[in-house]
Write a protein that holds these residues in place. Structure first.
Motif, PDB file in Angstrom:
ATOM      1  N   SER A   1       0.829  -1.216   0.000  1.00  0.00           N
ATOM      2  CA  SER A   1       0.000   0.000   0.000  1.00  0.00           C
ATOM      3  C   SER A   1       0.858   1.259   0.000  1.00  0.00           C
ATOM      4  N   ILE A   2       1.944   1.235   0.755  1.00  0.00           N
ATOM      5  CA  ILE A   2       2.855   2.380   0.778  1.00  0.00           C
ATOM      6  C   ILE A   2       3.461   2.576  -0.610  1.00  0.00           C
ATOM      7  N   GLY A   3       3.891   1.500  -1.239  1.00  0.00           N
ATOM      8  CA  GLY A   3       4.431   1.584  -2.593  1.00  0.00           C
ATOM      9  C   GLY A   3       3.428   2.166  -3.569  1.00  0.00           C
ATOM     10  N   LYS A   4       2.172   1.749  -3.443  1.00  0.00           N
ATOM     11  CA  LYS A   4       1.131   2.288  -4.328  1.00  0.00           C
ATOM     12  C   LYS A   4       0.939   3.784  -4.121  1.00  0.00           C
ATOM     13  N   ALA A   5       1.257   4.297  -2.924  1.00  0.00           N
ATOM     14  CA  ALA A   5       1.095   5.725  -2.628  1.00  0.00           C
ATOM     15  C   ALA A   5       2.254   6.571  -3.149  1.00  0.00           C
ATOM     16  N   ILE A   6       3.365   5.957  -3.486  1.00  0.00           N
ATOM     17  CA  ILE A   6       4.543   6.715  -3.932  1.00  0.00           C
ATOM     18  C   ILE A   6       4.242   7.626  -5.127  1.00  0.00           C
ATOM     19  N   PRO A   7       3.610   7.136  -6.200  1.00  0.00           N
ATOM     20  CA  PRO A   7       3.369   8.031  -7.339  1.00  0.00           C
ATOM     21  C   PRO A   7       2.520   9.258  -7.003  1.00  0.00           C
ATOM     22  N   GLU A   8       1.751   9.194  -5.949  1.00  0.00           N
ATOM     23  CA  GLU A   8       0.925  10.340  -5.561  1.00  0.00           C
ATOM     24  C   GLU A   8       1.654  11.286  -4.619  1.00  0.00           C
ATOM     25  N   ASN A   9       2.803  10.872  -4.077  1.00  0.00           N
ATOM     26  CA  ASN A   9       3.503  11.670  -3.075  1.00  0.00           C
ATOM     27  C   ASN A   9       4.894  12.116  -3.495  1.00  0.00           C
ATOM     28  N   ALA A  10       5.650  11.250  -4.129  1.00  0.00           N
ATOM     29  CA  ALA A  10       7.026  11.569  -4.497  1.00  0.00           C
ATOM     30  C   ALA A  10       7.063  12.414  -5.769  1.00  0.00           C
TER      31      ALA A  10
ATOM     32  N   PHE B   1       7.990  13.074  -9.538  1.00  0.00           N
ATOM     33  CA  PHE B   1       8.189  12.295 -10.752  1.00  0.00           C
ATOM     34  C   PHE B   1       8.475  13.239 -11.901  1.00  0.00           C
ATOM     35  N   PRO B   2       9.190  12.766 -12.927  1.00  0.00           N
ATOM     36  CA  PRO B   2       9.440  13.616 -14.088  1.00  0.00           C
ATOM     37  C   PRO B   2       8.129  13.992 -14.777  1.00  0.00           C
TER      38      PRO B   2
ATOM     39  N   THR C   1       9.679   3.529 -16.977  1.00  0.00           N
ATOM     40  CA  THR C   1      11.038   4.063 -17.027  1.00  0.00           C
ATOM     41  C   THR C   1      11.222   5.169 -15.990  1.00  0.00           C
ATOM     42  N   SER C   2      10.173   5.960 -15.769  1.00  0.00           N
ATOM     43  CA  SER C   2      10.271   7.107 -14.854  1.00  0.00           C
ATOM     44  C   SER C   2      10.450   6.689 -13.397  1.00  0.00           C
ATOM     45  N   ILE C   3      10.151   5.441 -13.069  1.00  0.00           N
ATOM     46  CA  ILE C   3      10.322   4.992 -11.681  1.00  0.00           C
ATOM     47  C   ILE C   3      11.772   5.175 -11.251  1.00  0.00           C
TER      48      ILE C   3
ATOM     49  N   ALA D   1      12.525   8.966 -10.957  1.00  0.00           N
ATOM     50  CA  ALA D   1      11.915   9.508  -9.738  1.00  0.00           C
ATOM     51  C   ALA D   1      12.683   9.051  -8.503  1.00  0.00           C
ATOM     52  N   TYR D   2      13.095   7.806  -8.502  1.00  0.00           N
ATOM     53  CA  TYR D   2      13.863   7.250  -7.388  1.00  0.00           C
ATOM     54  C   TYR D   2      15.109   8.102  -7.142  1.00  0.00           C
ATOM     55  N   HIS D   3      15.810   8.446  -8.217  1.00  0.00           N
ATOM     56  CA  HIS D   3      17.023   9.252  -8.080  1.00  0.00           C
ATOM     57  C   HIS D   3      16.705  10.714  -7.757  1.00  0.00           C
ATOM     58  N   MET D   4      15.560  11.215  -8.181  1.00  0.00           N
ATOM     59  CA  MET D   4      15.159  12.594  -7.844  1.00  0.00           C
ATOM     60  C   MET D   4      14.845  12.744  -6.346  1.00  0.00           C
ATOM     61  N   ASN D   5      14.407  11.672  -5.722  1.00  0.00           N
ATOM     62  CA  ASN D   5      13.926  11.723  -4.343  1.00  0.00           C
ATOM     63  C   ASN D   5      14.940  11.230  -3.312  1.00  0.00           C
ATOM     64  N   HIS D   6      16.146  10.927  -3.746  1.00  0.00           N
ATOM     65  CA  HIS D   6      17.237  10.495  -2.869  1.00  0.00           C
ATOM     66  C   HIS D   6      18.480  11.315  -3.208  1.00  0.00           C
TER      67      HIS D   6
END
Length: 179
Positions: A73-82, A84-85, A96-98, A101-106
């Motif tokens: 459920s937390i993973g499903k919430a990532i696209p709405e919170n983190a 993204f390009p 591909t954007s995952i 986004a991962y690198h944008m948020n770390h």
């Protein structure tokens, strides 16, 4: 690479991403905030940075106390919170954007990857070589695939490929996405 162990000390994750824990556990929101606090993340806010290892420690505690379904459920919430390009308009761009986004948020070091591999026009794989739990990654991938599935596709499916798994101490997990 084991789950819940940062690849490098000093890596940080932004508050927007940390808030996905709070927003992704539904009725367990108060408990999630308490778990974050116990692990050194008190009152997370957008624009702040937190220790990735503290966040991973919170994930581990959530997994043990609330269960792996909460990680999904937390993973499903990532696209709405983190973050993204912009300009994502196809399922291929979304998957591909995952990694982007991962690198944008770390920040501050090696964090691993989400490698997109196109198999054919209706199938792809994502190889996850990062310290996050499998169920969390599956939630992110499923959410992005469903959100950006082609109009002529009825459903999307995300399955863990047989073989290596970080739950067993392997370096990566591979997910097969079909639509």
């Amino acid at each position: 690479m084991a789950q819940f162990v940062a690849l490098k000390t000093g890596v940080e994750v932004n508050g927007e991403t940390v808030l996905s824990i709070v927003n992704g556990v539904g009725i367990f929101k108060k408990q999630a905030l308490e778990i974050l606090k116990r692990n050194g993340i008190e009152n997370p806010k957008a624009g702040e940075w937190h220790s990735q290892q503290s966040w991973l420690n919170a994930f581990k505690e959530i997994s043990e106390k609330i269960g792996s379904k909460s990680l999904f459920s937390i993973g499903k919430a990532i696209p709405e919170n983190a973050n993204f390009p912009p300009n994502i308009d196809t399922i291929q761009k979304a998957l591909t954007s995952i990694d982007m986004a991962y690198h944008m948020n770390h920040r501050n070091g090696d964090i691993g990857n989400y490698k997109f591999v196109e198999v054919n026009e209706n199938e792809a794989k994502i190889i996850c070589d990062n310290p996050y739990p499998c169920d969390f990654d599956r939630g992110i991938i499923e959410s992005m695939a469903k959100k950006f599935k082609p109009e002529d596709s009825i459903m999307t499916f995300v399955e863990h490929e047989n073989g290596s798994c970080r739950k067993n101490g392997e370096d990566s997990c591979t997910y097969i996405i079909t639509w």
